[in-house]
Write an enzyme that holds these catalytic residues in place. Sequence first.
Site, PDB file in Angstrom:
ATOM      1  N   TRP A 190       0.206   0.483   3.983  1.00  0.00           N
ATOM      2  CA  TRP A 190      -0.692   1.180   2.816  1.00  0.00           C
ATOM      3  C   TRP A 190      -1.113   2.528   3.970  1.00  0.00           C
ATOM      4  O   TRP A 190      -1.496   2.261   5.363  1.00  0.00           O
ATOM      5  CB  TRP A 190      -2.063   0.495   2.695  1.00  0.00           C
ATOM      6  CG  TRP A 190      -2.683   1.507   2.107  1.00  0.00           C
ATOM      7  CD1 TRP A 190      -2.849   2.356   1.014  1.00  0.00           C
ATOM      8  CD2 TRP A 190      -4.624   1.575   2.141  1.00  0.00           C
ATOM      9  NE1 TRP A 190      -3.311   3.562   0.503  1.00  0.00           N
ATOM     10  CE2 TRP A 190      -4.539   2.450   0.815  1.00  0.00           C
ATOM     11  CE3 TRP A 190      -4.762   0.686   2.725  1.00  0.00           C
ATOM     12  CZ2 TRP A 190      -6.942   2.916   0.728  1.00  0.00           C
ATOM     13  CZ3 TRP A 190      -6.583   1.390   2.971  1.00  0.00           C
ATOM     14  CH2 TRP A 190      -6.449   2.526   2.014  1.00  0.00           C
ATOM     15  N   ASP A 271      -6.450  -7.318   5.033  1.00  0.00           N
ATOM     16  CA  ASP A 271      -6.715  -6.147   3.983  1.00  0.00           C
ATOM     17  C   ASP A 271      -6.568  -7.299   2.706  1.00  0.00           C
ATOM     18  O   ASP A 271      -5.899  -7.668   2.476  1.00  0.00           O
ATOM     19  CB  ASP A 271      -5.960  -4.932   4.390  1.00  0.00           C
ATOM     20  CG  ASP A 271      -6.236  -3.931   2.794  1.00  0.00           C
ATOM     21  OD1 ASP A 271      -7.433  -4.530   2.588  1.00  0.00           O
ATOM     22  OD2 ASP A 271      -6.104  -3.030   3.191  1.00  0.00           O
ATOM     23  N   LYS A 307      -9.120  -2.813  -7.713  1.00  0.00           N
ATOM     24  CA  LYS A 307      -7.905  -3.439  -8.768  1.00  0.00           C
ATOM     25  C   LYS A 307      -8.216  -4.613  -9.581  1.00  0.00           C
ATOM     26  O   LYS A 307      -7.921  -4.461 -10.795  1.00  0.00           O
ATOM     27  CB  LYS A 307      -6.789  -3.877  -8.173  1.00  0.00           C
ATOM     28  CG  LYS A 307      -6.175  -2.872  -6.656  1.00  0.00           C
ATOM     29  CD  LYS A 307      -5.648  -1.620  -7.344  1.00  0.00           C
ATOM     30  CE  LYS A 307      -5.099  -0.893  -6.705  1.00  0.00           C
ATOM     31  NZ  LYS A 307      -6.011  -0.247  -5.158  1.00  0.00           N
TER      32      LYS A 307
END
Length: 484
Positions: A190, A271, A307
Amino acid sequence: MASTMLSLVSASMPLQENHKGKMNLGSSDCGSFFMKEKRNPFTKTKSFGRINMAITVNASRFEGITMAPPDPILGVSEAFRADNNEMKLNLGVGAYRTEELQPYVLNVVKKAENLMLERGENKEYLPIEGLAVFNKVTAELLFGAGNPVIEQQRVATVQGLSGTGSLRLAAALIERYFPGAKVLISSPTWGNHKNIFNDARVPWSEYRYYDPKTVGLDFDGMISDIKAAPEGSFVLLHGCAHNPTGIDPTPEQWEKIADVIQEKNHIPFFDVAYQGFASGSLDADASSVRLFAARGMELLVAQSYSKNLGLYAERIGAINVVCSSADAAAREEIVSSGFFRLSSSRFLNAHLRVKSQLKRIARPMYSNPPIHGARIVANVVGDPALFNEWKEEMELMAGRIKNVRKKLFDSLSAKDKSGKDWSFILKQIGMFSFTGLSNVQSENMTNKWHVYMTKDGRISLAGLSLAKCQYLADAIIDSFHNVS
């Protein structure tokens, strides 16, 4: 603020009278007076006929600050908004959209907010560590309510500013209590991971992850690089739905990864941004984290609800630190590696020590986390009826993305007559697909086809509709075969 001084001086018309004790502006004394004045380096003098104008400007103290480059992800949306083409697609930012490509607020979130209004809850400051009931349910959601790490009170959970803020807290903890320790980051990863560790002054290096030849996982390279890292390194792992590739290790590969990390005395750092949103199952998407916890390993886990609950703007997440057995900690002098470096004496509750230091880091950074998103999560996860409804909505969102993924694969396979194998798209998981397109090919996607995406070839399938899969397939085929 800049200041300006204007002086008007006659060039050829001296005053006729020279009063005693006063300067004659028409004499040569006037010129010598002005010549003796200390010159201001920021003074600019311009002549306009018979009038001289002296302009003094105080330069800004911020002149040395250069313009920062646009964010590689958020900048995509800015360019998208400026495009007036009706076929344009925004596949850059990872945010869920409906089939009509509109933002979606979960029904369960609306119900949780209505509960807050009915209760008349206030907006008082939260404690530094966040809302207690949120911290409880978020740790249970991640590890499982009956997990020994929960029952033995070995987890330090602190509410953070979504995934980014939680990662940043952990990075500051590493910098402060593990000086010189390196963080291993997947290649690619990311886009904000490197920024976070750079900002916290934590050194990092990359381990191999993506294999461009197979558009899959370079598992051998990953294992080799983790083995080669200095003992006691932190290994940043994506719990599920790897961003940007969508390529996850198999359960057997996760076991091997855990073996190597244990052998090297590394500390796993997860993560978890897509729990429940990747496969549609909260438990399946947390299986990698639970595997490491079941082995008794100390680990860090950053969580986000952007999300899976669609709480993008609420900035709600958490950092969890799993510590070793309190009993063992009480019996041993603190000389080995691990989170017990936080104290030089014997102690019982490692997680309390860790939490106290996370709070200490958060206090000058943002002081207190926001309450609105924390209450939404607490209401949804803590209420059985709302929790079940949330799981149904997650399955629907994950299912829509799976359908889009399948339709894109079908469109590519039908339209591309070269014989290229596009099945890697089906093997990937989550909201992203790593297309394998190069930087130049990705630019063609934008410049010619008005498809906005990151330059590494990542597309967000959450921003794609079934109706536009064939258009996207045309763009990908053209860019892949006709642009080198």
